[in-house]
Design an enzyme around this catalytic site. Structure first.
Site, mmCIF file in Angstrom:
data_model
loop_
_atom_site.group_PDB
_atom_site.id
_atom_site.type_symbol
_atom_site.label_atom_id
_atom_site.label_comp_id
_atom_site.label_asym_id
_atom_site.label_seq_id
_atom_site.Cartn_x
_atom_site.Cartn_y
_atom_site.Cartn_z
ATOM 1 N N SER A 192 0.803 -1.221 0.000
ATOM 2 C CA SER A 192 0.000 0.000 0.000
ATOM 3 C C SER A 192 0.837 1.272 0.000
ATOM 4 O O SER A 192 0.456 2.268 -0.626
ATOM 5 C CB SER A 192 -0.950 0.006 1.203
ATOM 6 N N HIS A 238 0.208 4.350 4.203
ATOM 7 C CA HIS A 238 -0.504 5.052 3.134
ATOM 8 C C HIS A 238 -0.067 6.514 3.050
ATOM 9 O O HIS A 238 0.235 7.022 1.961
ATOM 10 C CB HIS A 238 -2.013 4.985 3.383
#
Length: 287
Positions: A192, A238
Site C-alpha cells: 500500500s 498510506h
C-alpha cells in the site's frame, strides 16, 4: 470583447497553432511536431533529449520526465512488480512462517518463531520485504488492481527507471513512517505504501498535463476514506507513501530542463535519506 490571439510556431512564426511542446512548452506547428508518449515535442527537444544529433536517435523522444522510451512492453516493470507480489503471496500461503519472517514489526516476541523479532533486533530487511507481502486475497487483489491501473500509465509517462525508483522509495517511505508511528509490537505488511506513492504521482502528472482532475481526486478521496475508516489498516504506510510520491513526482515532471536529472535524483535521494534517518532515530529510541 477582445479575441484571444493564437500563438505562432516558434520555428515558423507565420503559422498559428494551439499545440505546445510537452518539454519546453513552446508552440509548434504540424511540420515541427514529433510524436511522443505524451503529446508532441519540438525537434530541438528531441535532439537534446537523445543526447546526439545523429539521425539514428533524432526521432527517439523522451518521456515528460526525461526518461528513455524503450521498445517492447510499455508496462514491463508494472507486470514484473505484480508478478513478484503474487509470487510472494503464493509462497506465504504455502508457508505461513514466511509471513512472520518478512512482515514489518518494530520489536516483539513471536511465539510462532520462538524468538524476539523486529527491525530493532537488526532485521532491517523487513522494511523492504513487507512491501511485497499480503495475507488476504482481498488485500492483494485491491493493491494489484490499483498497481495495474496507476502503474501502467505512470511507467509509460515517466520511463522505467524513474517509475521503479518512485515505487520503491515510496514503499520504503511508507514502511519508515509506519515504523516511526505504529506500536513497536504491531505487525504491518502490504504494497500500500508504494501504491499510494503512485496515487500521489498520478495527481501530480494529471495536473502537469492539464487534464481533468476530478476522476483522480475522487480516487484519492475514496482511498483516504478507506485508509481512515477501515479497521486493521496501517494508515501510516498510506500517508508516508503518498507524501513521498507527491514530492518525487513533482520533481520529476516539473524540474527545470537544464538540471532536470539532478533535481529528480536529488528529490529521490532526499526522500530515501529521510526514510533511513527516520528508521535510525526510531531504532535508537526503542533500543
Amino acid at each position: 470583447m477582445e479575441q484571444a490571439q493564437v500563438p505562432g510556431c516558434y520555428r515558423h512564426p507565420g503559422v498559428e497553432t494551439g499545440v505546445r511542446c510537452t518539454r519546453c512548452e513552446r508552440p509548434i506547428c504540424t511540420d515541427c511536431m514529433v510524436d511522443a508518449s505524451v503529446g508532441f515535442q519540438c525537434p530541438e527537444c528531441v535532439r537534446g533529449g537523445s543526447g546526439t544529433g545523429h539521425s539514428r536517435t533524432a526521432n527517439q523522444p523522451r518521456t515528460i520526465a526525461g526518461g528513455r522510451i524503450t521498445a517492447g512492453d510499455p508496462h514491463l516493470v508494472t507486470t514484473i512488480l505484480i508478478g513478484m507480489n503474487l509470487l510472494v503471496f503464493l509462497l506465504g500461503m504455502l508457508n505461513p512462517r514466511l509471513i512472520d519472517e518478512m512482515k514489518l514489526i518494530g520489536l516483539a516476541f513471536d511465539p510462532d518463531l520462538g524468538r524476539v523479532v523486529g527491525v530493532v533486533d537488526g532485521e532491517w530487511y523487513r522494511l523492504v520485504t513487507s512491501m511485497f507481502l499480503h495475507e488476504r486475497i482481498g488485500h492483494i487483489a485491491g493493491n494489484m488492481l490499483l498497481l495495474w491501473l496507476l502503474g501502467g500509465a505512470l511507467e509509460a509517462e515517466l520511463g522505467r527507471l524513474r517509475y521503479l525508483t518512485l515505487y520503491l522509495v515510496s514503499g520504503l517511505a511508507g514502511s519508515a513512517f509506519t515504523y516511526l508511528l505504529a506500536p513497536e509490537n504491531q505487525g504491518s505488511l502490504g504494497a500500500s505504501g508504494a501504491i499510494y506513492g503512485l496515487l500521489g504521482a498520478t495527481v501530480v502528472l494529471v495536473r502537469r498535463l492539464n487534464r481533468d482532475m476530478r476522476p483522480v481526486m475522487a480516487l484519492v478521496v475514496v482511498n483516504l476514506v478507506i485508509t481512515f475508516g477501515w479497521q486493521n489498516i496501517a494508515w501510516q504506510a498510506h500517508i508516508g507513501g503518498l507524501i513521498a510520491g507527491l514530492i518525487i513526482s513533482y520533481a520529476m515532471v516539473n524540474g527545470p530542463r537544464e538540471r532536470r536529472a539532478l533535481v529528480q535524483w536529488a528529490a529521490c535521494g532526499l526522500m530515501l535519506g529521510l526514510s533511513l534517518l527516520t528508521v535510525v532515530l526510531r531504532t535508537v529510541t526503542l533500543s
